[in-house]
Design a protein around this motif. Structure first.
Motif, PDB file in Angstrom:
ATOM      1  N   SER A   1       0.710  -1.228   0.013  1.00  0.00           N
ATOM      2  CA  SER A   1      -0.059   0.078   0.070  1.00  0.00           C
ATOM      3  C   SER A   1       0.866   1.489  -0.051  1.00  0.00           C
ATOM      4  O   SER A   1       0.344   2.299  -0.541  1.00  0.00           O
ATOM      5  CB  SER A   1      -1.047   0.213   1.156  1.00  0.00           C
ATOM      6  N   VAL A   2       2.047   1.103   0.534  1.00  0.00           N
ATOM      7  CA  VAL A   2       2.973   2.322   0.349  1.00  0.00           C
ATOM      8  C   VAL A   2       4.001   2.243  -0.517  1.00  0.00           C
ATOM      9  O   VAL A   2       5.035   2.967  -0.319  1.00  0.00           O
ATOM     10  CB  VAL A   2       3.799   2.516   1.937  1.00  0.00           C
ATOM     11  N   ASP A   3       3.932   1.220  -1.472  1.00  0.00           N
ATOM     12  CA  ASP A   3       5.138   1.230  -2.717  1.00  0.00           C
ATOM     13  C   ASP A   3       6.322   0.889  -2.204  1.00  0.00           C
ATOM     14  O   ASP A   3       7.387   1.499  -2.516  1.00  0.00           O
ATOM     15  CB  ASP A   3       4.826   2.400  -3.504  1.00  0.00           C
ATOM     16  N   LEU A   4       6.535  -0.077  -1.157  1.00  0.00           N
ATOM     17  CA  LEU A   4       7.739  -0.465  -0.610  1.00  0.00           C
ATOM     18  C   LEU A   4       8.254  -1.868  -0.854  1.00  0.00           C
ATOM     19  O   LEU A   4       9.386  -2.423  -0.611  1.00  0.00           O
ATOM     20  CB  LEU A   4       7.872  -0.266   0.830  1.00  0.00           C
ATOM     21  N   LEU A   5       7.691  -2.433  -1.860  1.00  0.00           N
ATOM     22  CA  LEU A   5       7.691  -3.802  -2.178  1.00  0.00           C
ATOM     23  C   LEU A   5       8.938  -3.687  -3.152  1.00  0.00           C
ATOM     24  O   LEU A   5       9.146  -2.651  -3.927  1.00  0.00           O
ATOM     25  CB  LEU A   5       6.592  -4.316  -2.792  1.00  0.00           C
ATOM     26  N   ASN A   6       9.746  -4.689  -3.353  1.00  0.00           N
ATOM     27  CA  ASN A   6      11.016  -4.504  -4.105  1.00  0.00           C
ATOM     28  C   ASN A   6      11.898  -3.402  -3.868  1.00  0.00           C
ATOM     29  O   ASN A   6      12.466  -2.891  -4.741  1.00  0.00           O
ATOM     30  CB  ASN A   6      10.618  -4.678  -5.675  1.00  0.00           C
ATOM     31  N   THR A   7      11.964  -3.235  -2.493  1.00  0.00           N
ATOM     32  CA  THR A   7      13.171  -2.116  -2.117  1.00  0.00           C
ATOM     33  C   THR A   7      13.663  -2.628  -0.788  1.00  0.00           C
ATOM     34  O   THR A   7      13.198  -3.653  -0.217  1.00  0.00           O
ATOM     35  CB  THR A   7      12.333  -0.701  -1.778  1.00  0.00           C
ATOM     36  N   TYR A   8      14.864  -2.203  -0.561  1.00  0.00           N
ATOM     37  CA  TYR A   8      15.736  -2.385   0.796  1.00  0.00           C
ATOM     38  C   TYR A   8      14.700  -2.216   1.975  1.00  0.00           C
ATOM     39  O   TYR A   8      14.641  -2.640   3.016  1.00  0.00           O
ATOM     40  CB  TYR A   8      16.954  -1.661   0.708  1.00  0.00           C
TER      41      TYR A   8
ATOM     42  N   PHE B   1       9.015 -12.925   0.593  1.00  0.00           N
ATOM     43  CA  PHE B   1       7.754 -12.376   0.256  1.00  0.00           C
ATOM     44  C   PHE B   1       7.883 -10.740  -0.639  1.00  0.00           C
ATOM     45  O   PHE B   1       7.282 -10.704  -1.307  1.00  0.00           O
ATOM     46  CB  PHE B   1       6.993 -12.553   1.182  1.00  0.00           C
ATOM     47  N   VAL B   2       8.973 -10.183  -0.030  1.00  0.00           N
ATOM     48  CA  VAL B   2       8.917  -8.721  -0.316  1.00  0.00           C
ATOM     49  C   VAL B   2       9.582  -8.516  -1.557  1.00  0.00           C
ATOM     50  O   VAL B   2       9.309  -7.673  -2.307  1.00  0.00           O
ATOM     51  CB  VAL B   2       9.709  -7.759   0.971  1.00  0.00           C
ATOM     52  N   VAL B   3      10.812  -9.018  -1.906  1.00  0.00           N
ATOM     53  CA  VAL B   3      11.582  -8.947  -2.872  1.00  0.00           C
ATOM     54  C   VAL B   3      11.559 -10.088  -4.012  1.00  0.00           C
ATOM     55  O   VAL B   3      11.595 -11.067  -3.724  1.00  0.00           O
ATOM     56  CB  VAL B   3      13.154  -8.812  -2.598  1.00  0.00           C
ATOM     57  N   ALA B   4      11.461  -9.201  -5.209  1.00  0.00           N
ATOM     58  CA  ALA B   4      11.349 -10.358  -6.498  1.00  0.00           C
ATOM     59  C   ALA B   4      12.547  -9.779  -7.425  1.00  0.00           C
ATOM     60  O   ALA B   4      12.629 -10.586  -8.475  1.00  0.00           O
ATOM     61  CB  ALA B   4       9.946 -10.086  -7.310  1.00  0.00           C
ATOM     62  N   ASN B   5      13.201  -8.838  -7.224  1.00  0.00           N
ATOM     63  CA  ASN B   5      14.016  -8.096  -8.011  1.00  0.00           C
ATOM     64  C   ASN B   5      15.328  -9.065  -7.824  1.00  0.00           C
ATOM     65  O   ASN B   5      15.906  -8.988  -6.577  1.00  0.00           O
ATOM     66  CB  ASN B   5      14.453  -6.758  -7.758  1.00  0.00           C
ATOM     67  N   PRO B   6      16.213  -9.718  -8.600  1.00  0.00           N
ATOM     68  CA  PRO B   6      17.303 -10.489  -8.066  1.00  0.00           C
ATOM     69  C   PRO B   6      18.516  -9.635  -7.942  1.00  0.00           C
ATOM     70  O   PRO B   6      19.202 -10.181  -6.918  1.00  0.00           O
ATOM     71  CB  PRO B   6      17.667 -11.296  -9.651  1.00  0.00           C
TER      72      PRO B   6
END
Length: 306
Positions: free
Chosen positions: A163-170, A245-250
């Protein structure tokens, strides 16, 4: 007039040593003997536990130095093989992914550790030193939070980060791990043991609450800071569920997530898998070798001992 002199026989002279002295000597001898037996038993138990811990580690190291074809045949060929090779380590380094995993794990572990120590110590200082309504209730809720498994919260955390656009981030990996309940509890128990006279003296000199926390309490809390820092760093470094779950970027995958992809892509290539596991644990081993004294002092001085 006859003077009668009374002479005591040597046998009648009382000995300065109490009659119970032989029993005390026997008790001391028995105590020393019991201590020796205990030390021997403790040494044997420690050696057995060390062997039980080292055997799997040595086997993993031997597997990583064995050819993938030989490792696929089982434990017997792995042990009997005497042709060590660094092919598995070279393949991991040449692929380049291991460097991204190290960077991601280092960034998330260091930042999470710093923020956890800062905010957990501030919360513990408020619970230990400040008087406010509902303080005991807040501390009770924090303690109850220890009983909630992290796995139960993974779905709500995922939804909140999305909801706060923090997926795929540190930050999506860092922020959910900062509110460490056990860290607040450990800091509070340590702060409760610091004499309040030091705080009162600083307050008389005009120090503010923040000044007392930063210049008085924190310098005295180096053992507990070291303990919490090490525990947090190791926990974040080894955390698999949240980054998975949070990170999909290799490029943002941490060591545990990267090793999971290695296992999935390599299949039965056990040597490559073991090499990746050793490379993943190597920074923690180096960290312990360098800071082993601080780790022991921090654990024994922070109330974590039994």
């Amino acid at each position: 007039m006859t003077t009668t002199s009374t002479t005591r026989k040597p046998s009648a002279v009382r000995n300065a040593v109490s009659p119970a002295a032989p029993a005390r000597v026997a008790t001391a001898t028995t105590t020393k003997r019991s201590d020796r037996v205990f030390n021997v038993v403790a040494l044997v138990v420690l050696v057995v536990l060390a062997v039980l811990w080292l055997v799997p580690s040595l086997f993993a190291l031997k597997t990583s130095l064995t050819d993938n074809g030989t490792a696929a045949l089982g434990a017997g060929p792995i042990i009997s093989s005497f042709s060590p090779t660094l092919h598995s380590f070279a393949s991991l380094f040449n692929a380049g992914d291991i460097w991204n995993w190290y960077i991601a794990s280092g960034i998330t572990s260091v930042l999470t550790t710093v923020l956890t120590v800062l905010f957990a110590s501030m919360a513990a200082f408020a619970l230990s030193r400040l008087q406010f309504r509902g303080r005991n209730l807040v501390f009770l809720l924090i303690v109850l939070g220890i009983m909630i498994p992290t796995q139960v919260l993974i779905v709500p955390i995922f939804q909140m980060l999305g909801s706060v656009d923090l997926l795929n981030t540190y930050w999506g990996v860092i922020l959910p791990q900062v509110p460490a309940v056990i860290a607040v509890f450990i800091f509070k128990q340590f702060f409760d043991g610091i004499p309040k006279d030091l705080e009162e003296a600083a307050r008389i000199d005009g120090a503010s609450r923040w000044r007392v926390y930063w210049s008085v309490i924190m310098p005295l809390s180096r053992p507990v800071i070291a303990a919490v820092s090490i525990l947090t760093f190791v926990g974040v470094w080894n955390n698999l569920l949240l980054p998975l779950f949070v990170v999909a970027n290799p490029n943002l995958m941490t060591i545990p997530v990267g090793l999971a992809t290695v296992q999935g892509s390599f299949g039965q290539r056990y040597s490559d898998i073991q090499a990746g596991a050793i490379l993943g644990a190597l920074p923690l081993v180096i960290l312990y070798v360098i800071f082993q004294r601080q780790i022991v002092e921090g654990v024994t001085g922070s109330g974590l001992k039994g």
